[in-house]
Scaffold this active site. Structure first.
Site, PDB file in Angstrom:
ATOM      1  N   ASP A 426       0.968  -1.309   0.611  1.00  0.00           N
ATOM      2  CA  ASP A 426      -0.132   0.020   0.117  1.00  0.00           C
ATOM      3  C   ASP A 426       0.432   1.859   0.373  1.00  0.00           C
ATOM      4  OD1 ASP A 426      -2.283   1.458   0.537  1.00  0.00           O
ATOM      5  OD2 ASP A 426      -2.294   1.869   2.357  1.00  0.00           O
ATOM      6  N   LYS A 615      -3.544  27.079 -10.378  1.00  0.00           N
ATOM      7  CA  LYS A 615      -2.603  26.146  -9.619  1.00  0.00           C
ATOM      8  C   LYS A 615      -2.789  24.937 -10.492  1.00  0.00           C
ATOM      9  CE  LYS A 615      -4.479  25.112  -5.069  1.00  0.00           C
ATOM     10  NZ  LYS A 615      -3.401  25.358  -3.795  1.00  0.00           N
ATOM     11  N   THR A 730      -2.164   0.686  -4.986  1.00  0.00           N
ATOM     12  CA  THR A 730      -2.898   2.060  -3.767  1.00  0.00           C
ATOM     13  C   THR A 730      -4.444   2.938  -4.500  1.00  0.00           C
ATOM     14  OG1 THR A 730      -2.503   4.430  -2.979  1.00  0.00           O
ATOM     15  CG2 THR A 730      -1.632   4.261  -5.265  1.00  0.00           C
TER      16      THR A 730
END
EC number: 7.6.2.1
Length: 1195
Positions: A426, A615, A730
């Site tokens: 993970d 951004k 993940t």
């Protein structure tokens, strides 16, 4: 922030979702059909219709056994071991007249083995039971009628119950969100336990139920939910809500999953839709498996071979015995009168030779049982428990900050720790600390921030002492600076040039001011002000976003309040020379998405100017810059490359001014796109937002460290040098996973990447068209094409020895795990240096782990820290749980628990290697000593024409494995070390002995077996020839059976114990005590047992005191047999050590020669590695050095 203030807030203007706007589309037409048949009666779970459906309760169980299944299941576990089953048969037969020994000598050891192992299983399962009790007895408020919500146990919930969950509580079941403390019925949910992500997910209830804000609102509330049947898909949900005779569509936006947590919201009301084992998180879990190590499985195979060999010997013996019995009569007399055939009716009857042979076969089966060591299983259980205690007490795996030692929760798999080939890991909470830290930034072409990342630190140590010394000096200055200030979560920035208001003295202070304003304004964070201290903290949808807002706060631009139309800051005004309160009129937020890779806000400042602050990722931001906004592009790109090399996550910061006309036109289009209910709504929003996010002026870039746990890069580097492959599985999005891959050196700049992604424009278009079958076919074809292209690239690069990384998303994984695709996918993945699977569901993690384990046959070790990792941990050969911040679900389902990922290095390279070596040597030695012992019995049977007479006394037989030879083996299994822990870590390639199974290969097993046969041959024939006809006592008497048996037994005890003494590498006083004590105890037993009544001691009566001890030939024969038996092993070991040394022998050599710190010798040993190091900072450094040399040659 107080609850009341929160309730008054409206977010429809801020976010790009539309309150109450929904449509029936796609899967909603399937409701009521197969797979979509669930019906839930909200607020009326006891009604007649609901009782007919009989949905399961909310009780969950993770234990391996129940009271009913324990004995049958546990006994099956024990007797599926071949040796145990064989000894069970022998125990039954020992009560018949055919038995050559007493029943108690066979039954007692078997009961000891079975009882000890079952007791251990009870203790381990009780721990799981306690976890279930705690979870099932948690309480939640449930509507009971008459405006009353009462606390009820989780396990008593039923589908249809209305529950009230308060802030920071877990959801007890899968719920449909009805309303919340916010006016628009939104709530923030943390799904860390499900997908590992720390960022908050935004959920919103239907407009129809959003006004149910009070307990009293549910007095007359009735609704019916029709939805999909229970399934494991975390990211999809199709259903409808029938309320006040109106139908409303339900989507994942309204679904709150069990084990996720309510955050930043005072409370929510929800209707239970899935309970217990029907919930999606439990659907993603798997049954706790019964795990057995590969060595134990091979040991069973050896036992099967030994059993087959034993049967063959018994058949051969019975045939010869039958022939001899048939021909036993001569002139009416028995030629073998000494066997006392007159005392039997069948066994020696020449007229019934066939039956006699069959009975002798059964006797031989029991007599030769000493070929198979029953105490092996008991000894291994004892050794593994003691090994586990050493793991638990290792101070170098103790995490002092959290007071958490390593915990081996099961001892069955210790030796597997030394054979791990692949580690599915993970990411969040396992490799990282669940926190982001602002560490560097580039503004107006100047880089700021002196912070040092884990990757930079590891690279510096690898490159040499000079750079490491420089870095230590920098770190020393940073620590001095930090001591003056309190540690701030999310902020690890040190640079006096722009801290404490010093930025206004910089050459481009105007751009630094704009840069910090963007960080303080361009986000969706919600502030919380502590009324006592006035300190502002933030709740953000992602930890990256929180880190940037915290950075702005610490650098003097404090965001402290957000309303529907305004955002307020305390900021330093360089003109006025003081901090002022300033509000900006917030007009629009253009949210971040994985396809846009950027976010923007549009606002009006106090001068009335319209500004767009933006951004985003450099891959999309640089192409949107205006021609006059690229002044610092070159320097910024260089800084971003440096930050990426340091393992940092970067965002480019820019802005632009907008004129009124352009904004009015944009706002109309944006509002129209937001209010659409068609399938292309999101695409329209992105297109409109993209039209205004252009002609930007570059300000700089931020660098945030996805804070790795201490020592992660070094640990990964060591594991890579050991030949272990690491796969990251993940739930995070692809960009996040790639960033962390760079941070921990699984990826590096210039490394070839194979990306398998389902998010292609063609696939998106098909998905939005609603043609699910066509989209599925297209998705699968696309994935197959990408795998094929990846294999071609891999094939071309493998010739150049270049490392390749494979990155794949969760939707693509769905198709790669299908039966007809998974083999070619695995072939591609195995060829890659590192593999990263993104957006993986818990079930996908488990399936990928199973695929690697079953198809490659190699040992897998899964490591994770959340409930979403439980399936993966249980599916792997070994599951390691991180006892971190995500609760104890992973730890409770793991085989071993550690507090930090870096401890995996010592767990595998030191304890894993030692345990593998010890258990392998122990088993080989056990078979050696039992084969040596068993063949002396067999040779005597040949000598006595297979009469079934045992050469040894009954108690000699019983105590051989239990007392005289077992303790030295246990000491070997607990204490032996081929090399020290320091050298294990210095030479990780030593671990490859376990991966290649060098120490428990068939070659080594057969070699030890041959040694046992050779020892038995020398012992028997030396003894029989020396004693057979020669006078043994002073009176001239020849030796009888009791003397031969005692002498042979003495030789066996001496030989097998001395063989142990010359085999071990690391002597302790315990080994000396057990080895020499085992020999001494034999003589003590012989004296004590021989002194007992003849009815008890039988053939051992006074045999040592009166016969053996006074005879000099007894002692001389013992010495002669000992030397002759050990000489072949000495010769073999000397030749092998001199001409064919193994890894550990080479390291022993350079240690004994004092060369263990000589770089040249160390490099020579490391060159023996069979697997090149392709990931980790060592590989990164070598790749960088290689490219530098090639560049120099080019010049």
């Amino acid at each position: 922030m107080g609850g009341g203030r929160r309730r008054k807030r409206s977010f429809s203007r801020i976010h790009a979702f539309t309150c109450g706007k929904a449509s029936f589309k796609g899967g909603h037409s399937l409701i009521g059909g197969p797979g979509f048949s669930r019906v839930v009666y909200c607020n009326d779970p006891e009604c007649f219709e609901a009782s007919l459906l009989n949905y399961g309760g909310n009780y969950v169980r993770s234990t391996k056994y129940t009271l009913v299944t324990f004995f049958p299941k546990s006994l099956f576990e024990q007797f599926r071991r071949v040796a145990n089953f064989y000894f069970l048969v022998c125990a039954v037969l020992s009560f018949t007249p055919l038995s050559p020994y007493l029943p108690v000598s066979n039954v007692l050891p078997l009961l000891l083995v079975i009882g000890a192992t079952m007791g251990k299983e009870v203790v381990e399962d009780w721990k799981r039971k306690k976890q279930d009790i705690e979870m099932n007895n948690r309480r939640v408020e449930v509507h009971q009628g008459d405006d009353v919500f009462e606390h009820t146990k989780w396990m008593d919930l039923k589908a249809g119950d209305i529950v009230k969950v308060e802030k920071d509580e877990f959801f007890p079941a899968d719920l449909i969100l009805l309303s919340s403390s916010y006016d628009e019925a939104i709530c923030y949910v943390e799904t860390m336990n499900l997908d590992g992500e720390t960022n908050l997910k935004l959920k919103q209830a239907l407009d129809a139920t959003s006004n149910l804000h009070e307990d009293s609102s549910f007095q007359n509330f009735k609704a019916v939910i029709r939805c999909e049947d229970p399934n494991a898909n975390l990211y999809s949900f199709v259903g409808s809500l029938e309320f006040r005779e109106e139908q409303y569509p339900l989507s994942p936006q309204q679904l709150l999953l069990r084990d996720s947590k309510l955050r930043n919201t005072d409370y929510i009301y929800g209707a239970v839709v899935f309970t217990g084992h029907d919930t999606k998180v439990i659907q993603n879990s798997t049954e706790p498996p019964s795990k057995r190590s590969k060595i134990e499985k091979r040991m069973d195979t050896i036992v099967c071979f030994l059993f087959a060999f034993l049967v063959v010997l018994s058949i051969i013996g019975s045939i010869f015995f039958g022939i001899a019995t048939r021909e036993d009569q001569e002139n009416g007399k028995m030629t073998r009168w000494f066997l006392r055939p007159d005392e039997t009716t069948i066994y020696y009857d020449p007229e019934r030779a066939t039956i006699a042979a069959i009975l002798q076969f059964l006797t031989a089966l029991m007599l030769y049982s000493y070929f198979i060591p029953i105490s092996l299983y008991v000894s291994i259980e004892i050794v593994k428990v003691l090994q586990s205690i050493f793991i638990n007490q290792d101070l170098q795996m103790y995490y002092e900050e959290a007071d958490k030692p390593a915990r081996a929760r099961t001892s069955n798999l210790n030796e597997e720790l030394g054979q791990v080939d692949t580690i599915p890991s993970d990411k969040t909470g396992t490799l990282t600390c669940n926190s982001m830290e602002f560490i560097k930034c580039s503004v107006a072409g100047t880089s700021y921030g002196h912070g040092i990342t884990e990757v930079e630190r590891a690279l510096a140590w690898r490159k040499g002492s000079h750079l490491a010394r420089e870095m230590m000096e920098v770190e020393g200055k940073i620590e001095e600076f930090k001591e003056e200030k309190l540690s701030i979560k999310g902020f690890n920035f040190v640079d006096e040039r722009i801290m404490n208001g010093n930025w206004r003295n910089e050459p481009r202070a105007d751009l630094i001011q704009k840069f910090l304003q963007v960080l303080a304004i361009c986000h969706t964070t919600i502030p919380e002000v502590d009324e006592e201290t006035g300190r502002v903290s933030y709740e953000a949808e992602s930890p990256d976003e929180a880190a940037l807002v915290v950075a702005a706060r610490e650098l003097g631009f404090v965001f402290y309040e957000r309303t529907q139309t305004n955002i307020s800051l305390y900021e330093f005004d360089p003109v006025l020379g003081k901090k002022v309160e300033r509000s900006y009129n917030l007009l629009n937020i253009l949210e971040f998405s994985s396809s846009r890779k950027r976010m923007s806000v549009i606002l009006r400042n106090k001068e009335g100017k319209l500004l767009l602050l933006c951004k985003g990722a450099d891959s999309v931001m640089f192409e949107r810059l205006a021609k006059n906004g690229q002044e610092f592009v070159k320097q910024t790109k260089e800084h971003i490359a440096e930050y990426a090399d340091a393992g940092l996550r970067t965002l480019v910061v820019a802005y632009r001014e907008i004129d009124e006309e352009e904004y009015v036109e944009f706002n109309e289009q944006f509002t129209e796109a937001k209010n659409r209910v068609s399938a292309d709504r999101e695409e329209m929003i992105e297109e409109v937002a993209g039209n205004i996010e252009r002609d930007l002026i570059l300000l700089g870039a931020t660098a945030v460290e996805d804070k790795l746990q201490n020592g992660v890069p070094e640990c990964i580097d060591k594991l890579a040098q050991a030949g272990i492959k690491i796969w990251v599985l993940t739930g995070d999005k692809m960009e996040t996973a790639i960033n962390i891959g760079f941070a921990c050196s699984l990826l590096r700049q210039g490394m070839n990447q194979i990306v398998i992604n389902s998010e292609t424009p063609e696939n998106k278009a098909l998905e939005k068209s609603g043609e699910k079958s066509a989209a599925a076919v297209a998705f699968k074809a696309s994935v197959l094409q990408q795998i094929s292209e990846g294999k071609q690239l891999l094939s071309s690069l493998s010739k150049k020895s270049e490392a390749v990384a494979l990155i794949i998303d969760g939707k693509s994984l769905i198709y790669t795990l299908e039966d007809d695709v998974r083999d070619i996918f695995l072939e591609l993945a195995i060829g890659c240096a590192s593999v990263i699977c993104c957006r993986s569901s818990p079930k996908q993690k488990a399936l990928v782990t199973r695929l690697v384990k079953t198809k490659t046959g190699s040992t897998t070790l899964a490591i994770g820290d959340g409930a979403n990792d439980v399936g993966m941990l249980q599916e792997a050969d070994i599951g390691v749980g991180i006892s971190g911040a995500e609760g104890m679900q992973a730890v409770m389902s793991s085989d071993i628990a550690i507090a930090q990922f870096r401890f995996l290095e010592r767990l595998l390279l030191v304890h894993g290697h030692w345990c593998y070596r010890r258990i392998s040597s122990m088993i080989c030695y056990f078979f050696y000593k039992n084969i040596a012992f068993g063949f002396t019995i067999f040779f005597y049977e040949i000598y006595t024409s297979f009469s079934g007479q045992a050469v040894y006394n009954d108690w000699f037989l019983s105590l051989y494995n239990i007392f005289f030879t077992s303790l030295p083996v246990i000491a070997l299994g607990v204490f032996d070390q081929d090399v020290s822990s320091r050298l294990c870590l210095k030479f990780p390639l030593l671990y490859q002995e376990g991966i290649q199974n060098v120490l428990f290969s068939w070659h080594r097993i057969l070699a030890w077996s041959f040694n046992g046969v050779l020892s038995a041959t020398i012992i028997f024939f030396f003894c029989i020839r020396a004693i057979q006809h020669q006078a043994f006592r002073e009176g001239g008497e020849v030796a009888g059976l009791e003397v031969l048996g005692t002498t042979m037994y003495t030789c066996v005890v001496w030989v097998v114990n001395c063989q142990m003494a010359i085999s071990i590498s690391y002597f302790t006083y315990i080994q000396h005590l057990f080895i020499w004590g085992g020999i001494v105890s034999w003589y003590i037993f012989l004296i004590a047992y021989g002194a007992m009544d003849p009815d008890i001691s039988t053939t051992a009566y006074h045999v040592f005191i009166e016969v053996c001890a006074p005879a000099r030939s007894y002692w001389l024969l013992t010495l002669l047999v000992l030397i002759a038996s050990l000489l072949p092993y000495f010769a073999y070991s000397a030749i092998q050590m001199r001409f064919f040394p193994s890894y550990h022998q080479m390291i022993q050599w350079i240690r004994s020669d004092g060369q263990s710190d000589d770089p040249e010798y160390c490099h020579l040993v490391r060159q023996r590695s069979l697997r090149p190091t392709t990931v980790g900072f060592t590989a990164r450094f070598e790749a960088k050095s290689k490219s530098t040399k090639e560049r120099d040659r080019g010049h």
